[in-house]
Enzyme design. Structure first.
Site, PDB file in Angstrom:
ATOM      1  N   ARG A  77      11.995  25.426   1.098  1.00 23.53           N
ATOM      2  CA  ARG A  77      11.590  26.741   0.582  1.00 23.53           C
ATOM      3  C   ARG A  77      10.353  27.315   1.275  1.00 23.53           C
ATOM      4  O   ARG A  77      10.086  28.503   1.158  1.00 23.53           O
ATOM      5  CB  ARG A  77      11.382  26.663  -0.941  1.00 23.53           C
ATOM      6  CG  ARG A  77      12.717  26.651  -1.682  1.00 23.53           C
ATOM      7  CD  ARG A  77      12.555  26.315  -3.129  1.00 23.53           C
ATOM      8  NE  ARG A  77      12.112  24.940  -3.303  1.00 23.53           N
ATOM      9  CZ  ARG A  77      11.805  24.398  -4.471  1.00 23.53           C
ATOM     10  NH1 ARG A  77      11.897  25.102  -5.566  1.00 23.53           N
ATOM     11  NH2 ARG A  77      11.432  23.140  -4.542  1.00 23.53           N
ATOM     12  N   GLN A  78       9.612  26.509   2.022  1.00 17.74           N
ATOM     13  CA  GLN A  78       8.518  27.075   2.841  1.00 17.74           C
ATOM     14  C   GLN A  78       9.159  27.423   4.183  1.00 17.74           C
ATOM     15  O   GLN A  78       8.972  26.752   5.202  1.00 17.74           O
ATOM     16  CB  GLN A  78       7.372  26.057   2.989  1.00 17.74           C
ATOM     17  CG  GLN A  78       6.187  26.573   3.790  1.00 17.74           C
ATOM     18  CD  GLN A  78       5.341  27.623   3.062  1.00 17.74           C
ATOM     19  OE1 GLN A  78       5.370  27.703   1.842  1.00 17.74           O
ATOM     20  NE2 GLN A  78       4.619  28.440   3.800  1.00 17.74           N
TER      21      GLN A  78
ATOM     22  N   LYS B  46      15.340  39.101  -8.555  1.00 18.10           N
ATOM     23  CA  LYS B  46      14.310  38.235  -9.144  1.00 18.10           C
ATOM     24  C   LYS B  46      12.989  38.447  -8.428  1.00 18.10           C
ATOM     25  O   LYS B  46      12.951  38.576  -7.207  1.00 18.10           O
ATOM     26  CB  LYS B  46      14.775  36.780  -8.984  1.00 18.10           C
ATOM     27  CG  LYS B  46      13.807  35.736  -9.461  1.00 18.10           C
ATOM     28  CD  LYS B  46      14.411  34.345  -9.365  1.00 18.10           C
ATOM     29  CE  LYS B  46      14.112  33.662  -8.053  1.00 18.10           C
ATOM     30  NZ  LYS B  46      14.601  32.285  -7.960  1.00 18.10           N
TER      31      LYS B  46
ATOM     32  N   ARG C 153       9.378  36.415  -8.094  1.00 16.34           N
ATOM     33  CA  ARG C 153       8.671  35.187  -8.495  1.00 16.34           C
ATOM     34  C   ARG C 153       7.191  35.507  -8.652  1.00 16.34           C
ATOM     35  O   ARG C 153       6.538  35.955  -7.718  1.00 16.34           O
ATOM     36  CB  ARG C 153       8.889  34.075  -7.453  1.00 16.34           C
ATOM     37  CG  ARG C 153       8.221  32.772  -7.859  1.00 16.34           C
ATOM     38  CD  ARG C 153       8.696  31.592  -7.028  1.00 16.34           C
ATOM     39  NE  ARG C 153      10.035  31.131  -7.351  1.00 16.34           N
ATOM     40  CZ  ARG C 153      10.359  30.445  -8.448  1.00 16.34           C
ATOM     41  NH1 ARG C 153       9.452  30.147  -9.344  1.00 16.34           N
ATOM     42  NH2 ARG C 153      11.603  30.057  -8.641  1.00 16.34           N
TER      43      ARG C 153
ATOM     44  N   GLU D  23       3.186   2.126   2.292  1.00 17.26           N
ATOM     45  CA  GLU D  23       3.758   2.484   3.591  1.00 17.26           C
ATOM     46  C   GLU D  23       5.172   1.903   3.710  1.00 17.26           C
ATOM     47  O   GLU D  23       5.475   0.854   3.154  1.00 17.26           O
ATOM     48  CB  GLU D  23       2.875   1.951   4.722  1.00 17.26           C
ATOM     49  CG  GLU D  23       1.549   2.704   4.804  1.00 17.26           C
ATOM     50  CD  GLU D  23       0.608   2.139   5.853  1.00 17.26           C
ATOM     51  OE1 GLU D  23       0.952   1.142   6.504  1.00 17.26           O
ATOM     52  OE2 GLU D  23      -0.497   2.707   5.997  1.00 17.26           O
TER      53      GLU D  23
ATOM     54  N   ASP E  75       0.818  -1.225   0.000  1.00 14.80           N
ATOM     55  CA  ASP E  75       0.000   0.000   0.000  1.00 14.80           C
ATOM     56  C   ASP E  75       0.846   1.267   0.000  1.00 14.80           C
ATOM     57  O   ASP E  75       0.312   2.372   0.086  1.00 14.80           O
ATOM     58  CB  ASP E  75      -0.950   0.013   1.204  1.00 14.80           C
ATOM     59  CG  ASP E  75      -0.192   0.006   2.528  1.00 14.80           C
ATOM     60  OD1 ASP E  75       1.062   0.009   2.507  1.00 14.80           O
ATOM     61  OD2 ASP E  75      -0.851   0.015   3.585  1.00 14.80           O
TER      62      ASP E  75
HETATM   63  C1  R5P Z   1      14.880  30.164  -4.846  1.00 14.38           C
HETATM   64  O1  R5P Z   1      15.080  31.243  -4.322  1.00 14.38           O
HETATM   65  C2  R5P Z   1      15.968  29.165  -5.111  1.00 14.38           C
HETATM   66  O2  R5P Z   1      17.213  29.622  -4.678  1.00 14.38           O
HETATM   67  C3  R5P Z   1      16.046  28.825  -6.588  1.00 14.38           C
HETATM   68  O3  R5P Z   1      16.467  29.969  -7.306  1.00 14.38           O
HETATM   69  C4  R5P Z   1      14.735  28.366  -7.121  1.00 14.38           C
HETATM   70  O4  R5P Z   1      14.163  27.409  -6.267  1.00 14.38           O
HETATM   71  C5  R5P Z   1      14.870  27.795  -8.510  1.00 14.38           C
HETATM   72  O5  R5P Z   1      13.620  27.414  -8.932  1.00 14.38           O
HETATM   73  P1  R5P Z   1      13.308  27.266 -10.472  1.00 14.38           P
HETATM   74  O6  R5P Z   1      14.352  26.378 -11.090  1.00 14.38           O
HETATM   75  O7  R5P Z   1      11.943  26.648 -10.502  1.00 14.38           O
HETATM   76  O8  R5P Z   1      13.303  28.644 -11.071  1.00 14.38           O
END
Ligand code: R5P
Length: 288
Positions: free
Chosen positions: A92-93, A186, A188, A15, A13
């Site tokens: 990342r969270q 950057k 997002r 697990e 299953d």
């Molecule tokens: C985010 O700040 C990380 O350092 C990477 O830049 C990010 O996770 C890269 O994600 P992706 O390849 O989806 O652009």
């Protein structure tokens, strides 16, 4: 140290099941133990928890078992279980971006910290999220090994950080290689879309390596590479610690960069740098 292979498999299953083989008990009880395990994908989190608990039982001498195999009890040999995490999933969270969210990176780390005596983590996205943990945590980096690899394979003149978050890592590589350095800003938009603020970069006629902690969709690297080529870069390489390469990222990257290099923190076709030396550096400090 001796290397012991633990048993780990899945029930039909899905697990997980783990076991410390009996022939390893003495080894595991006689010196500190390092478990090397990723908290990725989700099954990796479960496997890591179950393995730490199983190792803990053996070290505590709790061998009680349903079959009645002897011995059922031995002395407790005390603390000495360390967790080495090449790729820390959920990194990342690292903030509560909106009310009601879980700070997932901290949740995962707290679970692990409760069942081991120290943790070494390779190139964690944002170490601040693990401030004041109940166990010692060593943050280690593969940037020295990535610098060596770039020196041997692509000989860049210029290192670029594709966002502000990667500045410390990418500038470390630039410093080690005696290369010029700059960074982009950057924004997002969503998981698949990013935008860079336009910036003049002195890359005309130069070979550039973009250095980041991880590549997921490849969007960040592709956009940064486009900006570099528009400004005259003759070749663009990408290097990172964690190569997730989700949803066709490698094919997308092939149209934008001349080569991609990662560590083996995750299995992938571009994993050419060993993560082991960096983790070993942190573990030595933890144990000593
Ligand atoms: C985010 O700040 C990380 O350092 C990477 O830049 C990010 O996770 C890269 O994600 P992706 O390849 O989806 O652009």
């Amino acid at each position: 140290m001796e290397h012991v292979t633990l048993e780990s498999r899945k029930f039909p299953d899905g697990e997980g099941y783990v076991r410390v083989p009996r022939e390893s008990f003495e080894q595991i009880r006689s010196e500190p133990v390092i478990l090397v395990s990723n908290t990725y994908p989700d099954s990796g989190i479960m496997r890591t928890i179950l393995l730490l608990e199983a190792i803990g039982d053996v070290r505590r001498g709790d061998l009680s078992n349903y079959r009645g195999e002897e011995p059922q009890k031995l002395d407790d040999v005390g603390p000495g279980i360390y967790l080495a995490i090449p790729y820390f999933g959920y990194a990342r969270q690292d903030k509560r971006f909106s009310p009601g969210e879980a700070v997932s990176a901290r949740v995962i780390a707290d679970i692990m910290g409760n069942i081991c005596d120290g943790i070494a983590i390779l190139d964690l996205h944002e170490p601040k999220v693990l401030a004041d943990m109940g166990v010692p945590v060593k943050f280690v980096s593969s940037m020295p090994e990535i610098a060596d690899l770039l020196g041997a394979e692509s000989k860049p003149d210029f290192i670029l950080s594709p966002d502000k978050g990667a500045i410390s890592r990418a500038s470390e590589v630039a410093g080690l290689m005696n290369c010029e350095f700059s960074y982009l800003e950057k924004t997002r938009i969503d998981a698949h879309t990013i935008e860079h603020t336009p910036k003049d970069l002195d890359v005309d006629g130069k070979v550039v390596a973009i250095v980041d902690d991880m590549i997921s969709t490849g969007g960040t690297i592709c956009r940064a590479s486009d900006a570099l080529r528009r400004q005259g870069a003759t070749a663009v390489f990408a290097a990172c610690t964690h190569g997730l390469f989700t949803g066709g990222a490698l094919s997308r990257l092939a149209n934008h960069v001349d080569g991609v290099f990662t560590t083996d923190s995750l299995p992938n076709p571009r994993a050419v740098v060993s993560a082991a030396p960096a983790l070993a550096r942190g573990l030595k400090e933890l144990i000593e």
